[in-house]
Enzyme design. Structure first.
Site, PDB file in Angstrom:
ATOM      1  N   GLY A 159       0.759  -1.067  -0.100  1.00  0.00           N
ATOM      2  CA  GLY A 159      -0.102   0.168  -0.052  1.00  0.00           C
ATOM      3  C   GLY A 159       0.915   1.300   0.003  1.00  0.00           C
ATOM      4  O   GLY A 159       0.534   2.188  -0.783  1.00  0.00           O
ATOM      5  N   ASN A 186      -7.810   4.172   8.305  1.00  0.00           N
ATOM      6  CA  ASN A 186      -7.185   3.117   9.018  1.00  0.00           C
ATOM      7  C   ASN A 186      -7.300   3.210  10.316  1.00  0.00           C
ATOM      8  O   ASN A 186      -7.413   2.224  11.048  1.00  0.00           O
ATOM      9  CB  ASN A 186      -5.815   3.009   8.650  1.00  0.00           C
ATOM     10  CG  ASN A 186      -5.280   4.293   8.645  1.00  0.00           C
ATOM     11  OD1 ASN A 186      -5.609   5.043   7.972  1.00  0.00           O
ATOM     12  ND2 ASN A 186      -4.284   4.421   9.563  1.00  0.00           N
ATOM     13  N   GLN A 231      -7.642   0.051   3.341  1.00  0.00           N
ATOM     14  CA  GLN A 231      -8.706  -0.407   4.433  1.00  0.00           C
ATOM     15  C   GLN A 231     -10.119  -0.776   4.213  1.00  0.00           C
ATOM     16  O   GLN A 231     -10.671  -1.449   4.901  1.00  0.00           O
ATOM     17  CB  GLN A 231      -8.866   0.487   5.501  1.00  0.00           C
ATOM     18  CG  GLN A 231      -7.377   0.749   6.272  1.00  0.00           C
ATOM     19  CD  GLN A 231      -6.883  -0.398   7.359  1.00  0.00           C
ATOM     20  OE1 GLN A 231      -7.898  -1.245   7.536  1.00  0.00           O
ATOM     21  NE2 GLN A 231      -5.487  -0.350   7.415  1.00  0.00           N
ATOM     22  N   SER A 237      -3.624  -3.351  -0.667  1.00  0.00           N
ATOM     23  CA  SER A 237      -2.469  -3.808   0.009  1.00  0.00           C
ATOM     24  C   SER A 237      -2.764  -5.310   0.570  1.00  0.00           C
ATOM     25  O   SER A 237      -3.809  -5.207   1.301  1.00  0.00           O
ATOM     26  CB  SER A 237      -2.066  -3.219   1.420  1.00  0.00           C
ATOM     27  OG  SER A 237      -1.156  -3.890   1.970  1.00  0.00           O
ATOM     28  N   THR A 251      11.482  -6.939 -10.778  1.00  0.00           N
ATOM     29  CA  THR A 251      10.855  -8.353 -10.862  1.00  0.00           C
ATOM     30  C   THR A 251       9.816  -8.140 -10.067  1.00  0.00           C
ATOM     31  O   THR A 251       9.865  -8.249  -8.829  1.00  0.00           O
ATOM     32  CB  THR A 251      12.066  -9.353 -10.741  1.00  0.00           C
ATOM     33  OG1 THR A 251      13.078  -9.107 -11.642  1.00  0.00           O
ATOM     34  CG2 THR A 251      11.561 -10.752 -10.936  1.00  0.00           C
ATOM     35  N   CYS A 297       2.959   2.043  13.236  1.00  0.00           N
ATOM     36  CA  CYS A 297       3.993   2.645  12.458  1.00  0.00           C
ATOM     37  C   CYS A 297       5.095   1.693  12.977  1.00  0.00           C
ATOM     38  O   CYS A 297       5.338   0.893  13.796  1.00  0.00           O
ATOM     39  CB  CYS A 297       4.010   3.998  12.608  1.00  0.00           C
ATOM     40  SG  CYS A 297       4.219   4.474  14.535  1.00  0.00           S
TER      41      CYS A 297
END
Ligand code: PLP
Length: 376
Positions: free
Chosen positions: A74, A144, A174, A194, A232, A319
């Site tokens: 994300g 979030n 979220q 995400s 990649t 965090c």
């Protein structure tokens, strides 16, 4: 196996990988491990796998397969959206965006738009912040921390009227576990998700870049992802993400119906504790979000007591440092620092049971009382 004595109420931080997703990806780690950019049979098998994943994810996100850009999660999707437009003009976002949007916007000297105390963007303030020079507006679909859902249709109308050169980005990280992102994010030109928030792996995400959107790539090199994101691809992770996305969409309604009453019972139970305030308007929150503030309590101390009782929760967003800085989201809602300091996010998921809610309701009132008595 997860520890059965643990009550995990931190699904907004991350979710367990779904067994089906893990099973789907394993062959791409040790058998079909070719580089998807190569020419031989093993390379083609890997490329076919990510192309199949593109089709599945496009269906889940309401876009064309060619509009899917695989990212490392994300944060990269959000950064790519903001930095990819910053050279074209001013970038603008709401005050309650995740740091993955807010920091790039601040870094690019962009504008930050206030929200109402309900946790919804102030559309008049948004209109005032926009002009012909704006190149990107970023407004998340669901927050979030407090879980509030933003009216993206109305945001898009304001953007079209006031900033016709701007593209609209929405961080749907979220939202995806709970909401029909394919339809709700339809007005957006750029959409981030995400994988680890819905049973995929950490380090995998998607940025939807609608055809015709002019976006400067952030990562250049081998030209993968149609020159939009070199590097990649993480084939196994992408396969897992597609599997998890498909299951999430198929089960979404059933999960929302099961989780909503559990969340409501939890939130109502916590509100019965004197001096508790719910953050944001629950009627417009995603089903898994329960967020409250306990007056006169320090979140960190509360989280410690919860962990001692086997309950995993969080104060604000997760965090890297784990530090409990005052929440920018609660500040934007107008919460005084003293109240915001006692914030608690309990985020439920598909596996959350009634017994988990009972446990939290057994433990929390006593923990809050104890901390208040100690004058935490
Ligand atoms: N945006 C939102 C709304 C989030 O909740 C998160 C993760 O917490 C992110 C972005 C970042 O996603 P990732 O952890 O995949 O980098």
């Amino acid at each position: 196996m997860p520890d059965a004595s643990i009550v995990y109420l931190d699904h907004a931080a991350t979710t367990p990988a779904r067994p089906e997703a893990v099973a789907a990806m394993l062959p791409y780690l040790s058998q079909s491990y070719g580089n998807p950019s190569g020419a031989h049979a093993m390379a083609r098998a890997a490329r076919d796998a990510i192309d199949d994943a593109r089709v599945v994810l496009a269906d889940a996100l309401g876009c064309r397969p060619g509009e899917i850009v695989f990212t490392s999660g994300g944060t990269e999707a959000d950064n790519t959206a903001v930095f990819g437009r910053a050279g074209r003009g001013t970038v603008v976002c709401s005050a309650i965006e995740h740091h993955a949007v807010l920091e790039p916007v601040r870094h690019c000297a962009g504008r930050v738009v206030p929200v109402h105390p309900s946790g919804v963007i102030d559309l008049d303030a948004l209109a005032d912040a926009l002009d012909e020079g704006v190149s990107l507006v970023s407004v998340m679909l669901a927050n979030n921390e407090i879980g509030t859902i933003q009216p993206l249709d109305e945001v898009a109308e304001v953007v079209r009227a006031r900033a016709p050169r701007a593209v609209l980005h929405t961080d749907a990280v979220q939202a995806f576990p709970w909401l029909d992102v394919a339809s709700l994010a339809a007005p957006a030109d750029l959409v981030s998700i995400s994988a680890h928030k819905f049973g995929g792996l950490k380090g995998n995400g998607v940025l939807v870049v609608r055809d015709g959107v002019d976006l400067e790539p952030r990562q250049i090199g081998g030209g993968q992802e149609r020159e939009r994101r070199s590097g990649t691809q993480n084939v196994a992770g992408i396969v897992a993400m597609a599997e998890a996305a498909q299951l999430t969409v198929a089960e979404r309604k059933q999960v929302v119906d099961a989780v909503t009453p559990r969340r409501d019972r939890l939130a109502d139970g916590l509100l019965a504790v004197p001096g508790t305030v719910e953050s944001g308007d629950r009627r417009i929150k995603v089903a898994g979000n329960c967020h409250v503030c306990f007056d006169g309590v320090e979140s960190e101390a509360l989280l410690f007591l919860l962990e001692e009782a086997g309950i995993m929760a969080s104060a604000a967003s997760s965090c890297a440092s784990g530090a409990q800085d005052p929440s920018h989201v609660l500040a934007a809602l107008g919460f005084p620092r003293s109240l915001a300091g006692g914030s608690l996010r309990l985020s439920l998921g598909p596996s959350t049971t009634d017994a988990d809610v009972d446990r939290a309701l057994d433990v929390l009132p006593g923990a809050v009382r104890r901390l208040r008595e100690l004058g935490s």
